[in-house]
Design an enzyme around this catalytic site. Sequence first.
Site, PDB file in Angstrom:
ATOM      1  N   VAL A  34       0.825  -1.202   0.000  1.00 46.94           N
ATOM      2  CA  VAL A  34       0.000   0.000   0.000  1.00 46.94           C
ATOM      3  C   VAL A  34       0.864   1.259   0.000  1.00 46.94           C
ATOM      4  O   VAL A  34       0.585   2.218  -0.705  1.00 46.94           O
ATOM      5  CB  VAL A  34      -0.941  -0.002   1.224  1.00 46.94           C
ATOM      6  CG1 VAL A  34      -1.740   1.293   1.281  1.00 46.94           C
ATOM      7  CG2 VAL A  34      -1.871  -1.186   1.155  1.00 46.94           C
ATOM      8  N   THR A  81       4.853   7.944  -3.070  1.00 50.24           N
ATOM      9  CA  THR A  81       4.124   8.966  -2.335  1.00 50.24           C
ATOM     10  C   THR A  81       3.697   8.434  -0.965  1.00 50.24           C
ATOM     11  O   THR A  81       3.637   7.231  -0.734  1.00 50.24           O
ATOM     12  CB  THR A  81       2.859   9.417  -3.089  1.00 50.24           C
ATOM     13  OG1 THR A  81       1.927   8.337  -3.135  1.00 50.24           O
ATOM     14  CG2 THR A  81       3.195   9.898  -4.478  1.00 50.24           C
ATOM     15  N   SER A  99      -0.999   0.707  -4.737  1.00 54.08           N
ATOM     16  CA  SER A  99      -0.187   1.555  -3.864  1.00 54.08           C
ATOM     17  C   SER A  99      -0.909   2.865  -3.564  1.00 54.08           C
ATOM     18  O   SER A  99      -1.907   3.219  -4.201  1.00 54.08           O
ATOM     19  CB  SER A  99       1.158   1.859  -4.524  1.00 54.08           C
ATOM     20  OG  SER A  99       0.963   2.653  -5.689  1.00 54.08           O
ATOM     21  N   HIS A 100      -0.369   3.597  -2.599  1.00 51.94           N
ATOM     22  CA  HIS A 100      -0.950   4.885  -2.204  1.00 51.94           C
ATOM     23  C   HIS A 100      -1.070   5.817  -3.402  1.00 51.94           C
ATOM     24  O   HIS A 100      -2.113   6.434  -3.631  1.00 51.94           O
ATOM     25  CB  HIS A 100      -0.087   5.528  -1.115  1.00 51.94           C
ATOM     26  CG  HIS A 100      -0.537   6.898  -0.719  1.00 51.94           C
ATOM     27  ND1 HIS A 100      -0.025   8.031  -1.296  1.00 51.94           N
ATOM     28  CD2 HIS A 100      -1.459   7.308   0.174  1.00 51.94           C
ATOM     29  CE1 HIS A 100      -0.614   9.083  -0.760  1.00 51.94           C
ATOM     30  NE2 HIS A 100      -1.480   8.684   0.136  1.00 51.94           N
ATOM     31  N   ALA A 101      -0.002   5.942  -4.191  1.00 49.42           N
ATOM     32  CA  ALA A 101      -0.012   6.857  -5.334  1.00 49.42           C
ATOM     33  C   ALA A 101      -1.127   6.499  -6.306  1.00 49.42           C
ATOM     34  O   ALA A 101      -1.838   7.368  -6.817  1.00 49.42           O
ATOM     35  CB  ALA A 101       1.339   6.819  -6.055  1.00 49.42           C
TER      36      ALA A 101
END
Length: 488
Positions: free
Chosen positions: A226, A380, A403-405
Amino acid sequence: MNNKQADILWFKDIHFTDTNLVGGKGANLGEMYNLGIPVPNGFCVTANAYFKFIEFNNLKPKIKAILDITDFDQPDQLEATSKKIRQIINKSPIPRDIAQNIMKSYKRLSDWGGLRNVAVAVRTSATAEDSADASFAGQGDTFLNVTGESNVINRVRDCWSSLFTSRSLFYQVKKKYDHFKIGVAVPVQKLVRSDSSGICFTVNPVTNDKKEIIVETVWGLGEYIVQGKVTPDQHIINKTDWTVKTYNKASQDIQLVRAASETKEVSVPKSKQDSSKITDQMAIKIAKIGQKLHNHYAKPQDIEFAIEKGKLYIVQTRPITTVESNKITLDNQKANINQIPDLKGDPASPGTSSGKVVIINNPKYLNKAQKGQILVTEMTTPDFVPAMKKVNGIITDRGGQTSHAAIVSRELGVPCVVGTKTATKLFKDGDLVTLNGTTGEIWKGDLTGSISNQPKIEKVDPHLKNRNWPLKFPKEMSTVSDYFGPNL
């Protein structure tokens, strides 16, 4: 005592209709458990226990007095208020009967595992998670690898206090929720000793292809997938014949594992760094369970899983809510660029855009980002969100579609390409680039002359909050509204 009055409910006694008692997270765990999905066993400390705790310590007037003098648009005040309230809660005693029930339930869970003190995950599940906008999903704290009765009790109280994090308080105010009507349940679940873990999307989160299921996997615990700290292996499964349509393997040299102090980062053994995290057969098995949940809930699902010694466990599911916003972006993307790309990564958020590069690898320098630029970074974090809202596009060295981005970009309607490996080295500040977030392609120069600009979807999605990321407000933000957007 019936379920509606209970302080403790085991997963076997919980269903999706029990969100008022156990919150969205707890309700989904119980629903899956009763569907026969391989969910690690556990129990929920219900919202009843939380309300009794507040009343027992007469906390409502103390908390209200602090909230009444807070300007929620001022980050410093909001942080100070959160700190004061959480300190009051964390110093308040838990009623003896509730504490004893938690201890008895933890001991019972340990006995089933054949252990004196079984390691558990202690998570926050607010009862507002089932609201129309699901704004509370994942905002509370999560604690992994918790062992011992007293530690579990203390972590339950920490979860209760996480209703009053600065982030959660801001949303409660902007959504006009009554702070004292929201309950906090706490699922306590046997922790999986993950050899590998990952996330499954039951539709392609970038292209909205309903015939594809995406399975992304990393070594160790799932937090790194993540965070975008490592790039995952990716299987794309074809639903029509349950075959692997595409497999992309990624090298991984670090992983997050259990430790005495909850978790730690260690090196992946060299013999495993370039090995597949799971087999094709396991990826298809995960995909089929994902589709079962998709069919049951009648909505695309974002599913977290963990694998221990070859055995698969599902540890969470939630709806994907960016399907419609993705459709708008894809409908507006009227042309492709017929030119060999200068760099290729993984498509993460649809749309095509161009702009001047700004390279930022440390959130301290977020003020470098200006409207219309292309943010290029290693990865990010939540601190990057203010910059991500400004820019025309995002390119990262690491990370995958979960992922977060990737998640935040889809949420904001900003084109994004992740996992390029070398973007921060290939480009420099001021370079003009074009990216296609639908295909993962990147070119030098502005090639968007024949392509209409992509509208940004200014919408806040629960996936932005559901991984329990730490949240800090950058000092340069003048108000909290700058962080979250004016539409809140």
